[in-house]
Motif scaffolding. Structure first.
Motif, PDB file in Angstrom:
ATOM      1  N   ASP A 105       0.817  -1.218   0.000  1.00 23.90           N
ATOM      2  CA  ASP A 105       0.000   0.000   0.000  1.00 23.90           C
ATOM      3  C   ASP A 105       0.853   1.271   0.000  1.00 23.90           C
ATOM      4  OD1 ASP A 105      -2.387  -1.438   0.059  1.00 23.90           O
ATOM      5  OD2 ASP A 105      -2.369  -1.572   2.234  1.00 23.90           O
ATOM      6  N   GLY A 106       1.943   1.275   0.749  1.00 25.29           N
ATOM      7  CA  GLY A 106       2.788   2.461   0.801  1.00 25.29           C
ATOM      8  C   GLY A 106       3.426   2.762  -0.543  1.00 25.29           C
ATOM      9  N   ALA A 107       3.962   1.720  -1.187  1.00 23.45           N
ATOM     10  CA  ALA A 107       4.586   1.912  -2.499  1.00 23.45           C
ATOM     11  C   ALA A 107       3.567   2.391  -3.520  1.00 23.45           C
ATOM     12  CB  ALA A 107       5.234   0.608  -2.958  1.00 23.45           C
ATOM     13  N   PHE A 108       2.370   1.817  -3.481  1.00 24.86           N
ATOM     14  CA  PHE A 108       1.317   2.247  -4.411  1.00 24.86           C
ATOM     15  C   PHE A 108       0.831   3.653  -4.062  1.00 24.86           C
ATOM     16  CE2 PHE A 108      -0.244  -2.299  -5.598  1.00 24.86           C
ATOM     17  CZ  PHE A 108       0.948  -2.509  -6.266  1.00 24.86           C
ATOM     18  N   GLY A 109       0.845   3.986  -2.763  1.00 21.82           N
ATOM     19  CA  GLY A 109       0.438   5.323  -2.355  1.00 21.82           C
ATOM     20  C   GLY A 109       1.354   6.390  -2.920  1.00 21.82           C
ATOM     21  N   LEU A 110       2.652   6.097  -2.988  1.00 20.38           N
ATOM     22  CA  LEU A 110       3.582   7.050  -3.591  1.00 20.38           C
ATOM     23  C   LEU A 110       3.294   7.200  -5.083  1.00 20.38           C
ATOM     24  CD1 LEU A 110       5.994   8.921  -3.462  1.00 20.38           C
ATOM     25  CD2 LEU A 110       7.489   6.910  -3.680  1.00 20.38           C
ATOM     26  N   LEU A 111       3.005   6.083  -5.756  1.00 17.01           N
ATOM     27  CA  LEU A 111       2.634   6.175  -7.176  1.00 17.01           C
ATOM     28  C   LEU A 111       1.383   7.029  -7.352  1.00 17.01           C
ATOM     29  CD1 LEU A 111       3.140   2.498  -8.456  1.00 17.01           C
ATOM     30  CD2 LEU A 111       4.690   4.439  -8.711  1.00 17.01           C
ATOM     31  N   ALA A 112       0.402   6.807  -6.492  1.00 15.01           N
ATOM     32  CA  ALA A 112      -0.839   7.587  -6.574  1.00 15.01           C
ATOM     33  C   ALA A 112      -0.582   9.058  -6.295  1.00 15.01           C
ATOM     34  CB  ALA A 112      -1.875   7.028  -5.598  1.00 15.01           C
ATOM     35  N   ARG A 113       0.272   9.319  -5.310  1.00 19.83           N
ATOM     36  CA  ARG A 113       0.604  10.708  -4.965  1.00 19.83           C
ATOM     37  C   ARG A 113       1.253  11.419  -6.143  1.00 19.83           C
ATOM     38  NH1 ARG A 113       1.138  15.228  -3.769  1.00 19.83           N
ATOM     39  NH2 ARG A 113       1.984  16.178  -1.880  1.00 19.83           N
ATOM     40  N   ARG A 114       2.019  10.680  -6.923  1.00 18.78           N
ATOM     41  CA  ARG A 114       2.715  11.254  -8.076  1.00 18.78           C
ATOM     42  C   ARG A 114       1.878  11.164  -9.358  1.00 18.78           C
ATOM     43  NH1 ARG A 114       8.755   8.745  -6.719  1.00 18.78           N
ATOM     44  NH2 ARG A 114       9.427  10.482  -5.389  1.00 18.78           N
ATOM     45  N   ARG A 115       0.625  10.727  -9.197  1.00 25.13           N
ATOM     46  CA  ARG A 115      -0.300  10.597 -10.322  1.00 25.13           C
ATOM     47  C   ARG A 115       0.266   9.707 -11.428  1.00 25.13           C
ATOM     48  NH1 ARG A 115      -1.042  15.876  -8.474  1.00 25.13           N
ATOM     49  NH2 ARG A 115      -3.216  16.403  -7.976  1.00 25.13           N
ATOM     50  N   ARG A 128       1.332   8.192   3.479  1.00 20.46           N
ATOM     51  CA  ARG A 128       1.595   9.322   4.372  1.00 20.46           C
ATOM     52  C   ARG A 128       1.547   8.928   5.843  1.00 20.46           C
ATOM     53  NH1 ARG A 128      -2.288  13.925   1.586  1.00 20.46           N
ATOM     54  NH2 ARG A 128      -0.729  14.835   0.168  1.00 20.46           N
ATOM     55  N   LEU A 129       0.656   8.009   6.186  1.00 16.16           N
ATOM     56  CA  LEU A 129       0.420   7.675   7.590  1.00 16.16           C
ATOM     57  C   LEU A 129       0.537   6.167   7.813  1.00 16.16           C
ATOM     58  CD1 LEU A 129      -2.630   9.995   8.340  1.00 16.16           C
ATOM     59  CD2 LEU A 129      -0.294  10.259   9.207  1.00 16.16           C
ATOM     60  N   PRO A 130       1.754   5.672   7.988  1.00 12.86           N
ATOM     61  CA  PRO A 130       1.917   4.245   8.312  1.00 12.86           C
ATOM     62  C   PRO A 130       1.136   3.895   9.577  1.00 12.86           C
ATOM     63  CG  PRO A 130       4.034   5.305   7.888  1.00 12.86           C
ATOM     64  CD  PRO A 130       3.025   6.400   7.965  1.00 12.86           C
ATOM     65  N   GLN A 131       0.823   2.610   9.704  1.00 13.74           N
ATOM     66  CA  GLN A 131       0.079   2.126  10.869  1.00 13.74           C
ATOM     67  C   GLN A 131       0.976   1.211  11.703  1.00 13.74           C
ATOM     68  OE1 GLN A 131      -3.155   3.228  11.512  1.00 13.74           O
ATOM     69  NE2 GLN A 131      -2.613   4.581   9.821  1.00 13.74           N
ATOM     70  N   PRO A 132       1.759   1.767  12.601  1.00 14.00           N
ATOM     71  CA  PRO A 132       2.670   0.932  13.387  1.00 14.00           C
ATOM     72  C   PRO A 132       1.887  -0.063  14.238  1.00 14.00           C
ATOM     73  CG  PRO A 132       2.512   3.121  14.350  1.00 14.00           C
ATOM     74  CD  PRO A 132       1.796   3.179  13.042  1.00 14.00           C
ATOM     75  N   ARG A 133       2.327  -1.299  14.231  1.00 11.31           N
ATOM     76  CA  ARG A 133       1.570  -2.375  14.891  1.00 11.31           C
ATOM     77  C   ARG A 133       1.953  -2.487  16.364  1.00 11.31           C
ATOM     78  NH1 ARG A 133      -2.431  -2.221  11.368  1.00 11.31           N
ATOM     79  NH2 ARG A 133      -1.688  -2.524   9.224  1.00 11.31           N
ATOM     80  N   GLY A 151       8.645  -0.937  -0.730  1.00 13.87           N
ATOM     81  CA  GLY A 151       8.871  -0.356   0.591  1.00 13.87           C
ATOM     82  C   GLY A 151       7.725   0.491   1.101  1.00 13.87           C
ATOM     83  N   ASP A 152       7.977   1.170   2.231  1.00 17.79           N
ATOM     84  CA  ASP A 152       6.995   2.006   2.922  1.00 17.79           C
ATOM     85  C   ASP A 152       5.813   1.214   3.467  1.00 17.79           C
ATOM     86  OD1 ASP A 152       7.612   4.820   3.269  1.00 17.79           O
ATOM     87  OD2 ASP A 152       7.725   4.948   1.097  1.00 17.79           O
ATOM     88  N   ASP A 153       6.020  -0.073   3.770  1.00 20.54           N
ATOM     89  CA  ASP A 153       4.943  -0.882   4.348  1.00 20.54           C
ATOM     90  C   ASP A 153       4.786  -0.614   5.846  1.00 20.54           C
ATOM     91  OD1 ASP A 153       4.131  -2.560   2.053  1.00 20.54           O
ATOM     92  OD2 ASP A 153       6.187  -3.307   2.170  1.00 20.54           O
ATOM     93  N   TYR A 154       5.903  -0.639   6.563  1.00 22.17           N
ATOM     94  CA  TYR A 154       5.911  -0.493   8.025  1.00 22.17           C
ATOM     95  C   TYR A 154       4.974  -1.507   8.684  1.00 22.17           C
ATOM     96  CZ  TYR A 154       8.642   3.450   6.706  1.00 22.17           C
ATOM     97  OH  TYR A 154       9.624   4.224   6.132  1.00 22.17           O
ATOM     98  N   GLU A 155       5.102  -2.743   8.195  1.00 22.36           N
ATOM     99  CA  GLU A 155       4.454  -3.890   8.814  1.00 22.36           C
ATOM    100  C   GLU A 155       5.519  -4.733   9.493  1.00 22.36           C
ATOM    101  OE1 GLU A 155       1.366  -4.207   9.108  1.00 22.36           O
ATOM    102  OE2 GLU A 155       0.420  -3.078   7.490  1.00 22.36           O
ATOM    103  N   ILE A 156       5.092  -5.721  10.260  1.00 21.60           N
ATOM    104  CA  ILE A 156       6.030  -6.585  10.984  1.00 21.60           C
ATOM    105  C   ILE A 156       6.191  -7.905  10.240  1.00 21.60           C
ATOM    106  CG2 ILE A 156       6.429  -7.886  13.108  1.00 21.60           C
ATOM    107  CD1 ILE A 156       5.080  -5.633  14.623  1.00 21.60           C
ATOM    108  N   LEU A 157       7.440  -8.289  10.050  1.00 22.72           N
ATOM    109  CA  LEU A 157       7.810  -9.584   9.490  1.00 22.72           C
ATOM    110  C   LEU A 157       8.429 -10.392  10.621  1.00 22.72           C
ATOM    111  CD1 LEU A 157       8.545 -11.522   7.064  1.00 22.72           C
ATOM    112  CD2 LEU A 157      10.688 -10.208   6.891  1.00 22.72           C
TER     113      LEU A 157
END
Length: 328
Positions: A165-175, A195-200, A267-273
């Motif tokens: 979602d984060g990587a796609f969000g940057l693409l969307a932000r850049r149209r 813009r707003l990661p969700q830290p777990r 990148g820009d996921d900010y999820e836990i592996l």
């Protein structure tokens, strides 16, 4: 235009966030940090640079929140609860009080929401882009944290939330034209995740109790998995069909299948592996559900030092040109 001095800037915008006694209202050059009895400190740091980690015209409230949340994600992956943070802010010459007020408001909201207290830092002027550096301190009720090393053959391999979602969000932000076919609501949802990661944070005690190895996914799932496996001296088999995707990410990939690789490496996921010993997998999943955090088992740790084996839904092996974002 007359601007606030450094001391007045700190007193107006940041001293109200310094709620721990040892911070002394940010009136000194140093703070005194004493963890509660029986707790150990976990320390991490992340820097964000305009044009690299966020876009310069993003709202200042979300820039501040992201600066905190990427650090909170690191703490959560170590099983730690938020405690305190320092903030170093390098402001370019065109900063305004309106921008700074928005930044401080966003910082304050997240600090209160996550129980995170400011204890110090620095504020300087820079000829370069806006740069934000946060050092974060978390608490664990033991001297043990799940490091990247520790995964062993037979462990279940898990990720939290959704990937891409984060990587796609940057693409969307850049149209980017690749997402032009997505409904506006889905594009906005992806931008929000960027813009707003969700830290777990809620998953932290579950990770601390069960994970043999853990890290947060910030540079891309494929590359970050490789880091964990190298540290553990292990390999893995990954079922790509099991990697969790949001409805917006699924829709994007359905329209442009090549985006699947970006989802797993951007990148820009900010999820836990994390890796969890087989005997603890059921308890890990149950406690994650009770904490309200979605986790998905995506594979198994295997013996050996070979690169991980990624399999598509039809069982065919798949490789990736690049594993993750790299600054260098």
């Amino acid at each position: 235009m007359t601007r606030l001095s450094e001391d007045a800037l700190i007193a107006r915008y940041f001293a109200p966030l310094a709620t721990l006694p040892g911070a002394d209202g940010l009136r000194d050059d140093a703070a005194l940090l004493t963890p509660p009895a029986g707790m150990s400190l976990v320390i991490t740091a992340d820097a964000l640079v305009a044009g690299v980690h966020f876009l310069p015209d993003d709202p200042p409230e979300t820039i501040a929140a992201k600066a905190l949340r990427v650090n909170l994600s690191d703490l959560a992956a170590k099983g730690a609860q938020p405690y305190a943070f320092t903030l170093s802010l390098a402001l370019p010459g065109d900063w305004t009080e309106a921008w700074l007020a928005g930044f401080a408001a966003g910082l304050g909201r997240d600090a209160e929401a996550y129980g995170f207290a400011l204890i110090g830092g620095d504020t300087v002027k820079t000829p370069g882009p806006l740069t934000i550096a946060v050092s974060a301190f978390g608490l664990v009720p033991s001297a043990r944290i799940p490091r990247r090393a520790g995964a062993a053959a037979g462990d279940g391999l898990y990720v939290s939330g959704t990937i891409g979602d984060g990587a796609f969000g940057l693409l969307a932000r850049r149209r980017d034209a690749a997402l032009a076919g997505l409904p506006a609501g889905m594009r906005e949802a992806l931008i929000t995740r960027y813009r707003l990661p969700q830290p777990r944070v809620a998953l932290a005690p579950v990770v601390l109790a069960h994970a043999s190895a853990a890290m947060d996914i910030s540079d891309g799932f494929v590359g970050d998995l490789a880091k964990l496996l190298r540290a553990s001296g292990a390999s893995a088999e990954v079922d790509l069909a099991a990697v969790p995707l949001s409805p917006a990410a699924r829709a994007a990939i359905a329209g442009q299948p090549r985006l699947f690789e970006i989802a797993l490496t951007g990148g820009d996921d900010y999820e836990i592996l994390c890796a969890v010993p087989a005997a603890g997998c059921a308890a890990f999943e149950a406690q994650a559900r009770a904490a309200g955090v979605a986790v998905a088992r995506i594979g198994t740790i295997t013996a050996g030092a070979a690169p991980p084996l990624f399999r598509d839904a039809d069982g065919a092996a798949r490789t990736f040109a690049a594993g993750s974002f790299s600054h260098f």
